[in-house]
Design a protein around this motif. Structure first.
Motif, PDB file in Angstrom:
ATOM      1  N   GLU A 111      40.365  43.189  46.770  1.00 17.95           N
ATOM      2  CA  GLU A 111      39.330  44.224  46.194  1.00 17.95           C
ATOM      3  C   GLU A 111      40.238  45.255  45.249  1.00 17.95           C
ATOM      4  O   GLU A 111      40.030  45.684  44.138  1.00 17.95           O
ATOM      5  CB  GLU A 111      38.105  44.734  46.850  1.00 17.95           C
ATOM      6  CG  GLU A 111      37.249  43.538  47.521  1.00 17.95           C
ATOM      7  CD  GLU A 111      36.230  44.322  48.269  1.00 17.95           C
ATOM      8  OE1 GLU A 111      36.072  45.293  48.212  1.00 17.95           O
ATOM      9  OE2 GLU A 111      35.353  43.505  49.003  1.00 17.95           O
ATOM     10  N   ASN A 112      41.303  45.900  46.162  1.00 20.44           N
ATOM     11  CA  ASN A 112      41.882  47.070  45.447  1.00 20.44           C
ATOM     12  C   ASN A 112      42.536  46.592  44.315  1.00 20.44           C
ATOM     13  O   ASN A 112      42.820  47.311  43.257  1.00 20.44           O
ATOM     14  CB  ASN A 112      42.765  47.715  46.646  1.00 20.44           C
ATOM     15  CG  ASN A 112      42.025  48.505  47.829  1.00 20.44           C
ATOM     16  OD1 ASN A 112      40.824  48.672  47.579  1.00 20.44           O
ATOM     17  ND2 ASN A 112      42.581  48.682  49.033  1.00 20.44           N
ATOM     18  N   LEU A 113      43.251  45.442  44.505  1.00 23.64           N
ATOM     19  CA  LEU A 113      44.075  44.748  43.415  1.00 23.64           C
ATOM     20  C   LEU A 113      43.356  44.693  42.261  1.00 23.64           C
ATOM     21  O   LEU A 113      43.645  44.994  40.884  1.00 23.64           O
ATOM     22  CB  LEU A 113      44.898  43.779  43.893  1.00 23.64           C
ATOM     23  CG  LEU A 113      45.980  43.282  43.166  1.00 23.64           C
ATOM     24  CD1 LEU A 113      47.170  43.706  43.322  1.00 23.64           C
ATOM     25  CD2 LEU A 113      46.151  41.617  43.296  1.00 23.64           C
ATOM     26  N   ILE A 114      42.047  44.065  42.482  1.00 22.29           N
ATOM     27  CA  ILE A 114      41.174  43.836  41.392  1.00 22.29           C
ATOM     28  C   ILE A 114      40.679  45.198  40.593  1.00 22.29           C
ATOM     29  O   ILE A 114      40.490  45.043  39.404  1.00 22.29           O
ATOM     30  CB  ILE A 114      39.935  43.090  41.802  1.00 22.29           C
ATOM     31  CG1 ILE A 114      40.487  41.640  41.979  1.00 22.29           C
ATOM     32  CG2 ILE A 114      39.072  42.916  40.861  1.00 22.29           C
ATOM     33  CD1 ILE A 114      39.465  40.766  42.984  1.00 22.29           C
ATOM     34  N   ALA A 115      40.569  46.150  41.284  1.00 30.30           N
ATOM     35  CA  ALA A 115      40.189  47.536  40.781  1.00 30.30           C
ATOM     36  C   ALA A 115      41.350  47.937  39.933  1.00 30.30           C
ATOM     37  O   ALA A 115      41.028  48.427  38.869  1.00 30.30           O
ATOM     38  CB  ALA A 115      39.800  48.627  41.860  1.00 30.30           C
ATOM     39  N   VAL A 116      42.709  47.776  40.278  1.00 27.26           N
ATOM     40  CA  VAL A 116      43.672  48.199  39.565  1.00 27.26           C
ATOM     41  C   VAL A 116      43.728  47.442  38.351  1.00 27.26           C
ATOM     42  O   VAL A 116      44.086  47.909  37.192  1.00 27.26           O
ATOM     43  CB  VAL A 116      45.055  48.360  40.265  1.00 27.26           C
ATOM     44  CG1 VAL A 116      46.005  48.522  39.332  1.00 27.26           C
ATOM     45  CG2 VAL A 116      45.095  49.217  41.397  1.00 27.26           C
ATOM     46  N   LEU A 117      43.391  45.996  38.471  1.00 22.67           N
ATOM     47  CA  LEU A 117      43.474  45.057  37.212  1.00 22.67           C
ATOM     48  C   LEU A 117      42.481  45.760  36.118  1.00 22.67           C
ATOM     49  O   LEU A 117      42.784  45.534  35.023  1.00 22.67           O
ATOM     50  CB  LEU A 117      43.326  43.901  37.561  1.00 22.67           C
ATOM     51  CG  LEU A 117      44.267  42.872  38.166  1.00 22.67           C
ATOM     52  CD1 LEU A 117      43.456  41.480  38.516  1.00 22.67           C
ATOM     53  CD2 LEU A 117      45.070  42.443  36.916  1.00 22.67           C
ATOM     54  N   SER A 118      41.263  45.872  36.685  1.00 27.60           N
ATOM     55  CA  SER A 118      40.163  46.266  35.895  1.00 27.60           C
ATOM     56  C   SER A 118      40.498  47.675  35.260  1.00 27.60           C
ATOM     57  O   SER A 118      40.149  47.797  34.050  1.00 27.60           O
ATOM     58  CB  SER A 118      38.861  46.489  36.876  1.00 27.60           C
ATOM     59  OG  SER A 118      37.727  47.195  35.982  1.00 27.60           O
ATOM     60  N   ALA A 119      41.050  48.545  35.909  1.00 26.42           N
ATOM     61  CA  ALA A 119      41.478  49.883  35.197  1.00 26.42           C
ATOM     62  C   ALA A 119      42.422  49.460  33.783  1.00 26.42           C
ATOM     63  O   ALA A 119      42.486  50.259  32.934  1.00 26.42           O
ATOM     64  CB  ALA A 119      42.180  50.875  36.143  1.00 26.42           C
TER      65      ALA A 119
END
Length: 130
Positions: free
Chosen positions: A56-64
């Protein structure tokens, strides 16, 4: 060459002298994510919860960076116990679609903050005309 630092409050703040991610000419280099809850900066408990939170943390960075999991081309997963390999695979299959990115799973002696799993990735934003 364009270089942009990517940062989001939806993923844990860096716990050392590094950026969450760096975007260079359409390629996103993401720092490793462990299972810190971005709101409390506390490690979640248990291997399954840690695996989900790290992703989830990795996906949040991707989204940013205006990217998604399908933009990931290479991923490294670090595990304190390689016996958890199948569980990590199961969680990954829930969060990622075929075709999966290239990947390595590496057994390590320890991870920051006593984490059981850490995930890092490289993503490439491919233009629609390629």
């Amino acid at each position: 060459m364009s270089k942009q630092i990517i940062s989001t409050v939806d993923a844990p703040a860096a716990i050392g002298p590094y950026s969450q991610a760096v975007l260079v000419n359409g390629t996103l280099y993401m720092s490793g994510q462990i299972a810190l809850d971005p709101k409390t900066m506390e490690l979640v408990e248990g291997i399954e919860a840690q695996t989900r939170q790290a992703f989830e943390n990795l996906i949040a960075v991707l989204s940013a960076a205006d990217m998604q999991t399908s933009d990931i081309v290479k991923m490294n997963i670090y595990l304190v116990d390689l016996g958890n390999f199948a569980l990590v695979n199961d969680v990954m299959k829930e969060l990622f679609n075929v075709p999966f990115p290239a990947r390595a799973a590496i057994g390590v002696a320890s991870l920051p903050k006593g984490a059981l799993v850490e995930v890092e990735a490289v993503a490439v934003k491919v233009s629609s005309d390629e």
